[in-house]
Design a protein around this motif. Sequence first.
Motif, PDB file in Angstrom:
ATOM      1  N   ASP A 179      13.267  -8.126  -4.350  1.00 37.33           N
ATOM      2  CA  ASP A 179      13.378  -8.127  -2.881  1.00 37.33           C
ATOM      3  C   ASP A 179      12.359  -9.079  -2.266  1.00 37.33           C
ATOM      4  O   ASP A 179      12.674  -9.842  -1.347  1.00 37.33           O
ATOM      5  N   ILE A 180      11.141  -9.013  -2.768  1.00 30.02           N
ATOM      6  CA  ILE A 180      10.058  -9.841  -2.219  1.00 30.02           C
ATOM      7  C   ILE A 180      10.359 -11.319  -2.428  1.00 30.02           C
ATOM      8  O   ILE A 180      10.248 -12.127  -1.502  1.00 30.02           O
ATOM      9  N   VAL A 181      10.752 -11.680  -3.643  1.00 28.49           N
ATOM     10  CA  VAL A 181      11.078 -13.078  -3.932  1.00 28.49           C
ATOM     11  C   VAL A 181      12.240 -13.529  -3.054  1.00 28.49           C
ATOM     12  O   VAL A 181      12.200 -14.629  -2.481  1.00 28.49           O
ATOM     13  N   ALA A 182      13.244 -12.715  -2.904  1.00 30.28           N
ATOM     14  CA  ALA A 182      14.382 -13.060  -2.043  1.00 30.28           C
ATOM     15  C   ALA A 182      13.932 -13.278  -0.602  1.00 30.28           C
ATOM     16  O   ALA A 182      14.418 -14.203   0.069  1.00 30.28           O
ATOM     17  N   ARG A 183      12.995 -12.468  -0.118  1.00 31.56           N
ATOM     18  CA  ARG A 183      12.495 -12.638   1.251  1.00 31.56           C
ATOM     19  C   ARG A 183      11.742 -13.961   1.405  1.00 31.56           C
ATOM     20  O   ARG A 183      11.868 -14.644   2.425  1.00 31.56           O
ATOM     21  N   VAL A 184      10.938 -14.326   0.399  1.00 24.28           N
ATOM     22  CA  VAL A 184      10.211 -15.601   0.459  1.00 24.28           C
ATOM     23  C   VAL A 184      11.190 -16.769   0.431  1.00 24.28           C
ATOM     24  O   VAL A 184      11.087 -17.699   1.241  1.00 24.28           O
ATOM     25  N   ILE A 185      12.145 -16.730  -0.477  1.00 27.95           N
ATOM     26  CA  ILE A 185      13.130 -17.816  -0.576  1.00 27.95           C
ATOM     27  C   ILE A 185      13.925 -17.924   0.723  1.00 27.95           C
ATOM     28  O   ILE A 185      14.156 -19.026   1.230  1.00 27.95           O
ATOM     29  N   HIS A 186      14.314 -16.799   1.291  1.00 25.65           N
ATOM     30  CA  HIS A 186      15.038 -16.816   2.567  1.00 25.65           C
ATOM     31  C   HIS A 186      14.165 -17.424   3.669  1.00 25.65           C
ATOM     32  O   HIS A 186      14.641 -18.266   4.448  1.00 25.65           O
ATOM     33  N   ALA A 187      12.911 -17.020   3.746  1.00 28.17           N
ATOM     34  CA  ALA A 187      12.013 -17.539   4.793  1.00 28.17           C
ATOM     35  C   ALA A 187      11.841 -19.036   4.687  1.00 28.17           C
ATOM     36  O   ALA A 187      11.894 -19.748   5.683  1.00 28.17           O
ATOM     37  N   ARG A 188      11.672 -19.541   3.482  1.00 29.32           N
ATOM     38  CA  ARG A 188      11.476 -20.977   3.336  1.00 29.32           C
ATOM     39  C   ARG A 188      12.769 -21.737   3.579  1.00 29.32           C
ATOM     40  O   ARG A 188      12.759 -22.834   4.114  1.00 29.32           O
ATOM     41  N   ASN A 189      13.893 -21.170   3.202  1.00 31.52           N
ATOM     42  CA  ASN A 189      15.171 -21.840   3.446  1.00 31.52           C
ATOM     43  C   ASN A 189      15.501 -21.918   4.929  1.00 31.52           C
ATOM     44  O   ASN A 189      16.151 -22.854   5.357  1.00 31.52           O
ATOM     45  N   GLU A 190      15.046 -20.947   5.686  1.00 33.49           N
ATOM     46  CA  GLU A 190      15.240 -20.980   7.150  1.00 33.49           C
ATOM     47  C   GLU A 190      14.600 -22.237   7.722  1.00 33.49           C
ATOM     48  O   GLU A 190      15.131 -22.832   8.656  1.00 33.49           O
TER      49      GLU A 190
ATOM     50  N   LEU B 127       0.815  -1.217   0.000  1.00 37.48           N
ATOM     51  CA  LEU B 127       0.000   0.000   0.000  1.00 37.48           C
ATOM     52  C   LEU B 127       0.849   1.268   0.000  1.00 37.48           C
ATOM     53  O   LEU B 127       0.363   2.348  -0.311  1.00 37.48           O
ATOM     54  N   THR B 128       2.112   1.136   0.393  1.00 36.52           N
ATOM     55  CA  THR B 128       2.992   2.289   0.483  1.00 36.52           C
ATOM     56  C   THR B 128       3.385   2.767  -0.911  1.00 36.52           C
ATOM     57  O   THR B 128       3.694   1.965  -1.782  1.00 36.52           O
ATOM     58  N   ALA B 129       3.354   4.033  -1.108  1.00 37.62           N
ATOM     59  CA  ALA B 129       3.820   4.606  -2.380  1.00 37.62           C
ATOM     60  C   ALA B 129       4.942   5.575  -2.065  1.00 37.62           C
ATOM     61  O   ALA B 129       4.729   6.495  -1.278  1.00 37.62           O
ATOM     62  N   PRO B 130       6.107   5.465  -2.592  1.00 31.29           N
ATOM     63  CA  PRO B 130       6.523   4.386  -3.483  1.00 31.29           C
ATOM     64  C   PRO B 130       6.707   3.073  -2.729  1.00 31.29           C
ATOM     65  O   PRO B 130       6.850   3.059  -1.510  1.00 31.29           O
ATOM     66  N   ALA B 131       6.706   1.994  -3.485  1.00 27.20           N
ATOM     67  CA  ALA B 131       6.799   0.662  -2.884  1.00 27.20           C
ATOM     68  C   ALA B 131       8.082   0.524  -2.070  1.00 27.20           C
ATOM     69  O   ALA B 131       9.125   1.030  -2.451  1.00 27.20           O
ATOM     70  N   MET B 132       7.966  -0.151  -0.940  1.00 21.71           N
ATOM     71  CA  MET B 132       9.123  -0.371  -0.073  1.00 21.71           C
ATOM     72  C   MET B 132      10.056  -1.435  -0.626  1.00 21.71           C
ATOM     73  O   MET B 132      11.245  -1.423  -0.344  1.00 21.71           O
TER      74      MET B 132
END
Length: 174
Positions: free
Chosen positions: A159-170, A149-154
């Motif tokens: 970045d988002i894909v990297a965060r998901v991959i990191h979370a699942r690898n944990e 919802l933030t403009a501009p996007a955070m």
Amino acid sequence: INLGVGGNERKRLSSAAEKKLIRSLLDTPRTVVILDKGAGAEEQKRIEGVVEAVKDNGEQIYYCEFDNLKQACGMEHGILCVSAGIGGMAALISCSDEYIGYDSACQHIAAAFGVPTCTIFAGTNDPDFVRRWRATGMGKTRIVHVDTLTAPAMFTDDDIVARVIHARNEEYRR
């Protein structure tokens, strides 16, 4: 993977991020991504677009109905795009190594079955909402909260894909 949002488009990432996520998952050899084809014509069309983009990279794609899954049993790598009701999806989730998806009923089903879960919460900037609706159960749950919802996007799609991959690898490091 379930990319369904129940008609609430605010809960999803961009199509580009969804494609990058699936491509990133398929970078791991001998990975079969079971992808829920979605509910409703609009959602199914969006999922087919994601699959077609990944197919352009030469990945094996198999479409089937839940009742015809036996034909895909020998699949070693690629996307298994399945049309199923909630009972069929629950059965598939229960046999999966992990669940990745948006805030939906499927995250709760996965957690109840003890399947490691990575839920992407988008469309809210309220951390209390995320805490309230996160899955709980026998399985480890990981949350990736993306304030779309933030403009501009955070965060960028990468970045988002990297965060998901990191979370699942944990999950697999423990």
